[in-house]
Design a protein around this motif. Structure first.
Motif, PDB file in Angstrom:
ATOM      1  N   GLY A  17       0.835  -1.206   0.000  1.00 43.74           N
ATOM      2  CA  GLY A  17       0.000   0.000   0.000  1.00 43.74           C
ATOM      3  C   GLY A  17       0.866   1.252   0.000  1.00 43.74           C
ATOM      4  N   PRO A  21     -13.028   3.449 -21.111  1.00 45.19           N
ATOM      5  CA  PRO A  21     -13.879   2.904 -22.175  1.00 45.19           C
ATOM      6  C   PRO A  21     -13.238   3.015 -23.558  1.00 45.19           C
ATOM      7  N   GLY A  23     -10.987   0.192 -24.015  1.00 45.80           N
ATOM      8  CA  GLY A  23     -11.668  -1.092 -23.908  1.00 45.80           C
ATOM      9  C   GLY A  23     -11.630  -1.714 -22.530  1.00 45.80           C
ATOM     10  N   ARG A  82      -3.912  -0.580 -18.151  1.00 46.85           N
ATOM     11  CA  ARG A  82      -2.798  -0.974 -17.284  1.00 46.85           C
ATOM     12  C   ARG A  82      -1.638  -1.530 -18.116  1.00 46.85           C
ATOM     13  N   ARG A 122       2.351   1.899  -3.417  1.00 50.94           N
ATOM     14  CA  ARG A 122       1.343   2.488  -4.292  1.00 50.94           C
ATOM     15  C   ARG A 122       1.115   3.955  -3.943  1.00 50.94           C
ATOM     16  N   ALA A 157     -10.942   5.181 -10.786  1.00 50.35           N
ATOM     17  CA  ALA A 157     -11.843   4.157 -10.260  1.00 50.35           C
ATOM     18  C   ALA A 157     -11.889   4.169  -8.743  1.00 50.35           C
ATOM     19  N   MET A 158     -10.840   4.693  -8.105  1.00 51.22           N
ATOM     20  CA  MET A 158     -10.825   4.666  -6.637  1.00 51.22           C
ATOM     21  C   MET A 158     -10.808   6.062  -6.047  1.00 51.22           C
ATOM     22  N   ASP A 179      -9.906  -1.483 -18.133  1.00 50.98           N
ATOM     23  CA  ASP A 179      -8.742  -1.232 -17.279  1.00 50.98           C
ATOM     24  C   ASP A 179      -7.555  -2.106 -17.639  1.00 50.98           C
ATOM     25  N   PHE A 180      -7.827  -3.308 -18.100  1.00 54.20           N
ATOM     26  CA  PHE A 180      -6.727  -4.225 -18.398  1.00 54.20           C
ATOM     27  C   PHE A 180      -5.806  -3.633 -19.461  1.00 54.20           C
TER      28      PHE A 180
END
Lengths: 373, 222
Positions: free
Chosen positions: B56, B167, B170, B176, B59, B152-153, B172-173
């Motif tokens: 954590g 979007p 396509g 990332r 990050r 997202a967070m 988050d994957f």
């Protein structure tokens, strides 16, 4: 003269439900779609006044796992929703009618309730070769969808097939499988992705449409925010292990037994938006991560192509299996260092020449000066 | 050889130098923490999750560095409009014929090493400027994809300005994945950048290395 259609409440009364049952049902619906207690009244009022919602439910390129998931939705009244509260006028898998009768029922609904009926679609639509890869009653899925969508009030795209193409549209997509939102425009479309979506999520979406007569709040990908606004990762009970840096290194190690985070096993939780961590599956029994397997991201677009499932980063196309960006990065880095080394050698040769020339120049100019003297 | 008498030119203003070193620090921090986030080391520990938070923290450091990086980047763009001629934004985009000419000159002098003419530029040569322009595009890409994932967070205003990228790519994957791939651009850039600075100082003797500390370069007197 045509009879006025019965309201949902009247329908329930006819089936022998008491007022108390009705109110319980309304509160349950409110909880389902996540609205506050004071909103229960709205639902009660809506159902006392609204007639049943005419619905047509199509099945195209799919495996019917969405329907299976839906009829297993935890609360028994869910089956009531589809059989009583909405009036399911056409669905290939659940209807009693077949052949001509079924087609007639569909046409009847599309004509009678034009602009009012709800269109639910399970499965993707093949678009290659005039859509011949999926035909019902002699017509292509593409044809049927276009016709039905033109009179629909709203479309719900069930599951990953209808909302992002799922496995049919993964490479090389031989049939040109296409999700609904890429074919139809001008009608509100709600995407409810997942392979399959959670039954409760499907029910919740229908309930929202039923109770409020308008589409739920959607995110950038057209998914109901109530169920898809958080990542599986954010609601995962193993999340503390992630933050503490405690990871499963292989499925049979001590860490796996301790229930550490499955991030390094390729878990797609951090990039997947769904309610699995909260609602769970099979009446709230479990969900993949709780059962010791990483999330495969089944509600995200292209999840079949983002493989392998047990790898955190995708393999790079064209570089063979299990070549990730990191492998390529290291190779390019090494090549850069080698190039620099070669360049440094050539630079030194050049610099030696420069220095020698400078010394020669100085020498010759001194000689000239000496000659002048 | 020309006469070895040099003239001192003030090239890099203080804000430019400050930007450079802040950027160097945060980019290294971001690359290291980013790599750790993508590939956390296997630390075996029998302790309960509630006793640790190192991942954590990694990050958190990444996110803080990202905010510093972003605003530092914005500041540099601003300075491209108000700074001296060496800091000007026009140096970075080869829109003039002369700039393209110089790019080929640089290729001949520095890479192929077949020419030995002296460049007119004192600050960034056109090739360097254009390369930095490409890095700015990379900065932009990392900022957009990074904040896109972060949105997202977070309910904060800034990250949510970039949520549209998810979007668009396509999911988050993919975001990332490409955010991670682009990290390697920074690694490769850093290797070449540091080498070339040494190279130029080594060959030209204009004080390229120290110029980013004091701001002065040395050019030959006409």
């Amino acid at each position: 003269m045509e009879q006025k259609p019965l309201t949902i409440y009247e329908n329930m009364q006819l089936r022998g439900y008491s007022r108390r049952d009705f109110l319980k049902f309304a509160s349950w619906l409110a909880a389902f779609i996540g609205i506050e207690a004071s909103g229960v009244g709205n639902i009660v009022r809506a159902m006392e006044n609204k007639p049943r919602l005419p619905v047509v439910w199509f099945h195209f390129q799919e495996c019917t796992c969405c329907s299976e998931s839906f009829i297993r939705s935890s609360h028994p009244i869910v089956s009531d929703i589809i059989l009583d509260k909405i009036s399911l006028d056409y669905t290939e898998t659940l209807q009693a009618a077949a052949g001509k009768q079924a087609e007639e029922a569909l046409n009847e609904t599309m004509k009678k309730y034009r602009g009012e009926y709800l269109m639910l679609v399970e499965g993707s639509i093949p678009t290659d070769d005039d859509g011949i890869y999926c035909c019902i009653g002699g017509r292509s899925a593409l044809d049927i969808v276009k016709e039905a969508a033109s009179g629909a009030k709203a479309i719900v795209a069930w599951g990953s097939c209808a909302s992002n193409g799922c496995i049919q549209s993964s490479k090389p997509n031989p049939t040109g499988a296409t999700p609904i939102h890429k074919i139809i425009s001008g009608v509100p479309i709600i995407n409810v992705p997942g392979c399959p979506p959670i039954g409760e999520v499907m029910a919740g979406t229908i309930v929202h449409l039923l109770a409020f007569d308008r589409i739920p709040q959607l995110d950038g990908l057209g998914r109901p925010k109530a169920f898809y606004s958080r990542r599986v990762h954010d609601t995962c009970y193993r999340r503390p292990n992630y933050d503490a840096g405690l990871f499963v290194e292989s499925f049979d190690d001590e860490n796996a037994k301790r229930g550490y985070c499955l991030y390094k096993m390729g878990c797609r939780g951090p990039v997947t938006y769904n309610s699995c961590g909260v609602i769970k599956w099979n009446n709230g029994v479990s969900y993949p991560i709780q059962s010791g397997h990483g999330c495969i991201g089944c509600s995200e677009a292209n999840f079949w192509d983002n493989g392998p499932f047990y790898q955190h980063l995708a393999s790079f196309p064209g570089f063979g299996i299990e070549t990730t960006a990191d492998t390529i990065g290291v190779v390019v880095g090494a090549a850069t260092v080698a190039g620099i080394a070669a360049h440094a050698v050539s630079t030194n040769i050049k610099k030696c020449k420069m220095i020698n020339q400078a010394i020669n120049d100085t020498n010759s100019s001194t000689e000239k000066e000496e000659v002048k003297k | 050889m020309e006469k070895a008498i040099s003239k001192k030119v003030y090239v890099w203003q203080m804000p430019v130098r400050l930007y450079h070193w802040v950027n160097a620090l945060v980019v290294v921090t971001l690359a290291v923490t980013g790599y750790l986030i993508g590939k956390p080391p296997a630390l075996t520990s029998g302790s309960e999750a509630s006793f640790g938070y190192w991942f954590g923290t990694v990050r958190f450091v990444h996110f803080v560095a990202a905010f510093v990086f972003f605003f530092n980047f914005l500041f540099r763009i601003y300075w491209g409009f108000v700074g001296n001629k060496h800091a000007d934004w026009k140096n970075f985009i080869p829109y003039k014929k002369e700039q393209w000419k110089e790019i080929f000159q640089v290729l001949k002098i520095d890479i192929l090493q077949v020419s030995n003419v002296k460049l007119k530029s004192v600050g960034h040569n056109s090739m360097a400027g254009f390369t930095y322009f490409l890095t700015f595009l990379a900065f932009l890409f990392q900022s957009i994809t990074g904040f896109g994932m972060y949105s997202a967070m977070s309910d904060a205003f800034l990250p949510n300005l970039f949520s549209w990228i998810v979007p668009l790519m396509g999911g988050d994957f993919a975001v990332r994945q490409w955010h991670h791939v682009m990290m390697w651009f920074f690694v490769i850039f850093a290797i070449i950048h540091v080498y070339l600075v040494f190279y130029h100082d080594y060959v030209e003797g204009r004080g390229t290395i120290s110029s980013m500390a004091g701001g002065w370069k040395f050019i030959e007197k006409e």
